[in-house]
Design a protein around this motif. Structure first.
Motif, PDB file in Angstrom:
ATOM      1  N   LEU A  30      96.364  57.532  40.340  1.00 36.53           N
ATOM      2  CA  LEU A  30      96.396  56.145  40.789  1.00 36.53           C
ATOM      3  C   LEU A  30      97.111  56.092  42.132  1.00 36.53           C
ATOM      4  CD1 LEU A  30      98.077  54.713  37.542  1.00 36.53           C
ATOM      5  CD2 LEU A  30      95.626  55.092  37.862  1.00 36.53           C
ATOM      6  N   LEU A  31      96.614  55.275  43.044  1.00 30.22           N
ATOM      7  CA  LEU A  31      97.380  54.959  44.244  1.00 30.22           C
ATOM      8  C   LEU A  31      98.154  53.690  43.939  1.00 30.22           C
ATOM      9  CD1 LEU A  31      98.087  55.624  47.190  1.00 30.22           C
ATOM     10  CD2 LEU A  31      96.247  54.047  47.876  1.00 30.22           C
ATOM     11  N   VAL A  32      99.467  53.799  44.007  1.00 25.55           N
ATOM     12  CA  VAL A  32     100.345  52.700  43.605  1.00 25.55           C
ATOM     13  C   VAL A  32     101.111  52.174  44.811  1.00 25.55           C
ATOM     14  CG1 VAL A  32     102.335  52.047  42.176  1.00 25.55           C
ATOM     15  CG2 VAL A  32     100.576  53.591  41.268  1.00 25.55           C
ATOM     16  N   GLN A  33     101.067  50.856  44.982  1.00 26.20           N
ATOM     17  CA  GLN A  33     101.931  50.192  45.957  1.00 26.20           C
ATOM     18  C   GLN A  33     103.299  50.052  45.296  1.00 26.20           C
ATOM     19  OE1 GLN A  33     101.990  45.749  46.816  1.00 26.20           O
ATOM     20  NE2 GLN A  33     100.619  46.510  48.421  1.00 26.20           N
ATOM     21  N   VAL A  34     104.264  50.806  45.777  1.00 25.34           N
ATOM     22  CA  VAL A  34     105.573  50.843  45.132  1.00 25.34           C
ATOM     23  C   VAL A  34     106.335  49.565  45.458  1.00 25.34           C
ATOM     24  CG1 VAL A  34     107.703  52.155  44.819  1.00 25.34           C
ATOM     25  CG2 VAL A  34     105.576  53.354  45.394  1.00 25.34           C
ATOM     26  N   ARG A  35     106.789  48.884  44.434  1.00 28.50           N
ATOM     27  CA  ARG A  35     107.570  47.667  44.628  1.00 28.50           C
ATOM     28  C   ARG A  35     109.059  47.907  44.435  1.00 28.50           C
ATOM     29  NH1 ARG A  35     104.685  43.045  44.382  1.00 28.50           N
ATOM     30  NH2 ARG A  35     106.561  42.185  45.339  1.00 28.50           N
ATOM     31  N   ALA A  36     109.398  48.973  43.698  1.00 26.35           N
ATOM     32  CA  ALA A  36     110.815  49.295  43.502  1.00 26.35           C
ATOM     33  C   ALA A  36     110.957  50.728  43.024  1.00 26.35           C
ATOM     34  CB  ALA A  36     111.464  48.336  42.506  1.00 26.35           C
ATOM     35  N   SER A  37     112.112  51.294  43.326  1.00 30.06           N
ATOM     36  CA  SER A  37     112.503  52.594  42.806  1.00 30.06           C
ATOM     37  C   SER A  37     113.949  52.469  42.339  1.00 30.06           C
ATOM     38  CB  SER A  37     112.352  53.672  43.884  1.00 30.06           C
ATOM     39  OG  SER A  37     112.666  54.960  43.368  1.00 30.06           O
TER      40      SER A  37
END
Length: 319
Positions: A30-37
């Motif tokens: 999956l290509l994921v738009q990261v919103r938080a880590s």
């Protein structure tokens, strides 16, 4: 895309916020738009070079493991997710990749994020929550009524361990600093001990499970306060524990074990259920921006964080 990378091992000065190439995905990713880590001790230990025999010398490398974000593209073999799904998981810490606007995630490791928490709160869960769950359930074989001690109960793994143990109806003792006694009690701990005042290894109380979430004790320290079939579980490998861990594979009686978390959708689903039911709450001490990852690492290195340190990544325009 923007990311936080390092080109060599070292202190926080090696971290750079800069533009890098966006990842391309494989058929099962999956290509994921990261919103938080979030920050885990393993992240800065890798960055410092303590695990370079395992992590190698492939640079530049994007820091971070935990992610919560939105699927923007799926590989041709993906069946469980579609664009728009909100997911959470962790990436292989040795490879990193989380502190970026986008990342590639194997479908086999991802799960739908809990719906009643923010992305920052969800990103606080994967490594720490799975470490606690898999340690207590799989290695400790926790059951209702068992006596469980969590050493480092106010830290990233500790907060989840206390809550998960209580959800499983165990009797929980939490060990932490004096300033965090009330906090750990609020998580559900039946007994709280100030490590500066009480050495739990010298007490008469015996435990079925001791989870050393901060790696400050070893099996030899804890052996006398373990029940006959008790289990000591460490989150950190140490020379002192190697022999008892090896013997534990072949001998009955008291055992020493090491927990290494595994990212899988089933266990992430179990954590999601516990969070959505209100039995487990992610605790975020501080939240930093992507540009402030170095400061987040510095704070984590102090060992004073209560709960997790989150990294909030601003929403970027979709492709």
């Amino acid at each position: 895309m923007q990311a936080v990378v390092f080109d060599r091992y070292g202190d926080i000065e090696v971290l750079q916020y800069r533009e890098v190439e966006q990842p391309t995905i494989k058929p099962d990713e999956l290509l994921v738009q990261v919103r938080a880590s979030s920050v885990n001790p393993v992240d800065w230990k890798i960055r410092q070079g303590h695990l370079q025999l395992l992590s190698g010398f492939n640079f530049p490398r994007i820091v971070g493991s935990d992610i919560s974000g939105v699927v923007v593209e799926v590989g041709q073999d993906v069946t469980r997710f579609q664009p728009g799904d909100e997911i959470y998981t962790f990436l292989n810490p040795l490879s990193g990749g989380a502190c970026a606007q986008y990342c590639a995630v194997p479908e086999s490791t991802a799960a739908i994020k809990p719906q009643n928490v923010t992305h920052a709160e969800a990103a606080a869960v994967p490594i720490a929550g799975l470490t606690a769950l898999q340690a207590l359930r799989d290695l400790g074989e926790i059951q209702a009524g068992k006596k469980v001690l969590i050493n480092g109960a106010s830290g990233g793994v500790g907060i989840f361990a206390v809550q998960i143990a209580k959800a499983m109806k165990a009797e929980v003792t939490g060990v932490c600093s004096a300033k965090n006694l009330n906090f750990v009690q609020s998580l559900g701990a039946d007994i709280v001990l100030d490590y500066a005042e009480v050495d739990f290894t010298q007490q008469t109380q015996k435990y079925d499970i001791i989870l050393d979430a901060v790696g400050k004790k070893n099996f030899a320290d804890c052996e006398n306060v373990l029940q006959t079939e008790g289990v000591y579980i460490s989150t950190l490998p140490s020379f002192e524990n190697l022999a008892p861990m090896f013997l534990s594979l072949f001998m009955s009686g008291k055992k020493a074990k090491l927990i290494v978390a595994n990212a899988n959708p089933s266990d992430l689903g179990s954590l999601r259920e516990l969070i959505e039911s209100g039995e487990v709450e992610p605790i975020v001490d501080r939240t930093y921006s992507l540009e402030e990852v170095a400061a987040a690492h510095a704070y984590s290195e102090t060992g004073r964080a209560v709960g997790k340190i989150a990294i909030s990544i601003e929403k970027v325009s979709s492709q």
